[in-house]
Design a protein around this motif. Structure first.
Motif, PDB file in Angstrom:
ATOM      1  N   LEU A 105       0.831  -1.199   0.000  1.00 55.23           N
ATOM      2  CA  LEU A 105       0.000   0.000   0.000  1.00 55.23           C
ATOM      3  C   LEU A 105       0.871   1.257   0.000  1.00 55.23           C
ATOM      4  N   HIS A 106       1.950   1.257   0.768  1.00 52.68           N
ATOM      5  CA  HIS A 106       2.871   2.393   0.798  1.00 52.68           C
ATOM      6  C   HIS A 106       3.489   2.613  -0.580  1.00 52.68           C
ATOM      7  N   ALA A 107       3.864   1.544  -1.253  1.00 49.18           N
ATOM      8  CA  ALA A 107       4.418   1.680  -2.608  1.00 49.18           C
ATOM      9  C   ALA A 107       3.389   2.311  -3.543  1.00 49.18           C
ATOM     10  N   HIS A 108       2.137   1.887  -3.433  1.00 49.26           N
ATOM     11  CA  HIS A 108       1.072   2.445  -4.268  1.00 49.26           C
ATOM     12  C   HIS A 108       0.893   3.930  -3.971  1.00 49.26           C
ATOM     13  N   LEU A 109       0.880   4.296  -2.710  1.00 47.61           N
ATOM     14  CA  LEU A 109       0.699   5.695  -2.332  1.00 47.61           C
ATOM     15  C   LEU A 109       1.853   6.568  -2.794  1.00 47.61           C
ATOM     16  N   THR A 110       3.085   6.060  -2.720  1.00 43.30           N
ATOM     17  CA  THR A 110       4.215   6.887  -3.158  1.00 43.30           C
ATOM     18  C   THR A 110       4.193   7.107  -4.662  1.00 43.30           C
ATOM     19  N   VAL A 111       3.764   6.126  -5.421  1.00 38.73           N
ATOM     20  CA  VAL A 111       3.649   6.319  -6.865  1.00 38.73           C
ATOM     21  C   VAL A 111       2.527   7.305  -7.175  1.00 38.73           C
ATOM     22  N   LEU A 112       1.420   7.193  -6.474  1.00 38.14           N
ATOM     23  CA  LEU A 112       0.326   8.147  -6.638  1.00 38.14           C
ATOM     24  C   LEU A 112       0.775   9.550  -6.233  1.00 38.14           C
ATOM     25  N   HIS A 113       1.604   9.639  -5.224  1.00 33.75           N
ATOM     26  CA  HIS A 113       2.167  10.904  -4.773  1.00 33.75           C
ATOM     27  C   HIS A 113       3.008  11.540  -5.894  1.00 33.75           C
ATOM     28  N   GLN A 114       3.817  10.736  -6.567  1.00 33.18           N
ATOM     29  CA  GLN A 114       4.614  11.236  -7.693  1.00 33.18           C
ATOM     30  C   GLN A 114       3.718  11.736  -8.822  1.00 33.18           C
ATOM     31  N   HIS A 133      -1.527  16.759  -3.028  1.00 37.42           N
ATOM     32  CA  HIS A 133      -0.176  16.194  -2.958  1.00 37.42           C
ATOM     33  C   HIS A 133       0.294  16.170  -1.497  1.00 37.42           C
ATOM     34  N   THR A 134       0.089  17.279  -0.793  1.00 34.10           N
ATOM     35  CA  THR A 134       0.492  17.371   0.610  1.00 34.10           C
ATOM     36  C   THR A 134      -0.306  16.399   1.472  1.00 34.10           C
ATOM     37  N   ARG A 135      -1.606  16.351   1.277  1.00 29.75           N
ATOM     38  CA  ARG A 135      -2.445  15.461   2.089  1.00 29.75           C
ATOM     39  C   ARG A 135      -2.121  13.993   1.814  1.00 29.75           C
ATOM     40  N   LEU A 136      -1.810  13.679   0.574  1.00 27.53           N
ATOM     41  CA  LEU A 136      -1.434  12.298   0.253  1.00 27.53           C
ATOM     42  C   LEU A 136      -0.116  11.943   0.934  1.00 27.53           C
ATOM     43  N   TRP A 137       0.806  12.888   1.025  1.00 22.89           N
ATOM     44  CA  TRP A 137       2.051  12.631   1.738  1.00 22.89           C
ATOM     45  C   TRP A 137       1.763  12.328   3.208  1.00 22.89           C
ATOM     46  N   GLN A 138       0.829  13.067   3.806  1.00 26.65           N
ATOM     47  CA  GLN A 138       0.482  12.813   5.194  1.00 26.65           C
ATOM     48  C   GLN A 138      -0.066  11.399   5.364  1.00 26.65           C
ATOM     49  N   ALA A 139      -0.905  10.970   4.440  1.00 29.29           N
ATOM     50  CA  ALA A 139      -1.444   9.603   4.496  1.00 29.29           C
ATOM     51  C   ALA A 139      -0.331   8.570   4.314  1.00 29.29           C
ATOM     52  N   THR A 140       0.571   8.831   3.392  1.00 27.96           N
ATOM     53  CA  THR A 140       1.693   7.926   3.145  1.00 27.96           C
ATOM     54  C   THR A 140       2.566   7.808   4.386  1.00 27.96           C
ATOM     55  N   HIS A 155       3.391   4.463   6.701  1.00 31.75           N
ATOM     56  CA  HIS A 155       4.760   4.089   7.061  1.00 31.75           C
ATOM     57  C   HIS A 155       4.886   3.899   8.567  1.00 31.75           C
ATOM     58  N   SER A 156       4.305   4.810   9.338  1.00 30.69           N
ATOM     59  CA  SER A 156       4.355   4.688  10.798  1.00 30.69           C
ATOM     60  C   SER A 156       3.618   3.429  11.271  1.00 30.69           C
ATOM     61  N   ALA A 157       2.455   3.155  10.691  1.00 30.93           N
ATOM     62  CA  ALA A 157       1.693   1.956  11.062  1.00 30.93           C
ATOM     63  C   ALA A 157       2.483   0.693  10.756  1.00 30.93           C
ATOM     64  N   PHE A 158       3.199   0.688   9.639  1.00 29.81           N
ATOM     65  CA  PHE A 158       4.034  -0.455   9.260  1.00 29.81           C
ATOM     66  C   PHE A 158       4.989  -0.808  10.398  1.00 29.81           C
ATOM     67  N   HIS A 159       5.617   0.206  10.978  1.00 29.57           N
ATOM     68  CA  HIS A 159       6.607  -0.050  12.027  1.00 29.57           C
ATOM     69  C   HIS A 159       5.984  -0.399  13.369  1.00 29.57           C
ATOM     70  N   LEU A 160       4.696  -0.172  13.532  1.00 30.41           N
ATOM     71  CA  LEU A 160       4.022  -0.538  14.774  1.00 30.41           C
ATOM     72  C   LEU A 160       3.495  -1.966  14.760  1.00 30.41           C
ATOM     73  N   LEU A 161       3.456  -2.578  13.583  1.00 31.87           N
ATOM     74  CA  LEU A 161       2.994  -3.966  13.492  1.00 31.87           C
ATOM     75  C   LEU A 161       4.143  -4.910  13.839  1.00 31.87           C
ATOM     76  N   PRO A 162       3.828  -6.015  14.487  1.00 35.94           N
ATOM     77  CA  PRO A 162       4.890  -6.959  14.846  1.00 35.94           C
ATOM     78  C   PRO A 162       5.399  -7.712  13.622  1.00 35.94           C
ATOM     79  N   CYS A 163       6.660  -8.116  13.721  1.00 40.69           N
ATOM     80  CA  CYS A 163       7.246  -8.975  12.685  1.00 40.69           C
ATOM     81  C   CYS A 163       6.848 -10.409  12.968  1.00 40.69           C
ATOM     82  N   ASP A 164       6.714 -11.185  11.915  1.00 43.77           N
ATOM     83  CA  ASP A 164       6.476 -12.615  12.059  1.00 43.77           C
ATOM     84  C   ASP A 164       7.790 -13.243  12.508  1.00 43.77           C
TER      85      ASP A 164
END
Length: 150
Positions: free
Chosen positions: A47-56, A80-87, A91-100
């Protein structure tokens, strides 16, 4: 070459990407056979990859629209700015999830093919570099103020 018969045929890849997101959203909807599942790191990475491409894409649209149509360009720049905030939040949520614990996803040095070429953090840092060149910190912190002009 003939012009497209319908307006939405002019951007078939963008339309296909939107259809993919809609399909994925429907597939995640809970049902009798599909219980709700929380997001995992792989899901948020994609999802982050999709958002960054959409951001570009929004960045380029804002840049090319602004000279002939300044008001529309400002709205695209705000998007563009609001999409960056979502992106950034994804990214922050990604780091809050546990690793398998069994997976090598959190230890890329243990992957047989080596570390991934572009991790979520590298992608986020690259996109953040562009944002910092074009957006002020106050713009990023400002509330959404644009309104429909109709």
């Amino acid at each position: 070459m003939l012009p497209p018969s319908r307006p939405d045929d002019t951007h078939p890849y963008l339309r296909a990407a939107s259809a993919g997101v809609r399909h994925h959203t429907r597939a995640l909807a809970p049902s009798d056979t599909n219980p709700p599942r929380p997001a995992d790191r792989v899901h948020l990475d994609v999802l982050h990859a999709h958002l960054t491409v959409l951001h570009q894409l929004l960045d380029r649209l804002a840049e090319t629209t602004r000279p002939p149509h300044p008001a529309a360009g400002r709205h695209l720049a705000t998007a563009h700015t609001r999409l960056w905030q979502a992106t950034s939040e994804v990214h922050s949520a990604f780091h809050l999830l546990p690793c398998d614990g069994e997976s090598t996803a959190c230890r890329p040095e243990q992957l047989p093919e080596g570390p991934p070429v572009l991790t979520i953090c590298q992608r986020h840092l690259a996109a953040g570099h562009v944002v910092r060149r074009k957006t002020t910190p106050s713009d990023l912190a400002a509330p959404h103020t644009t309104a429909c002009t109709r």
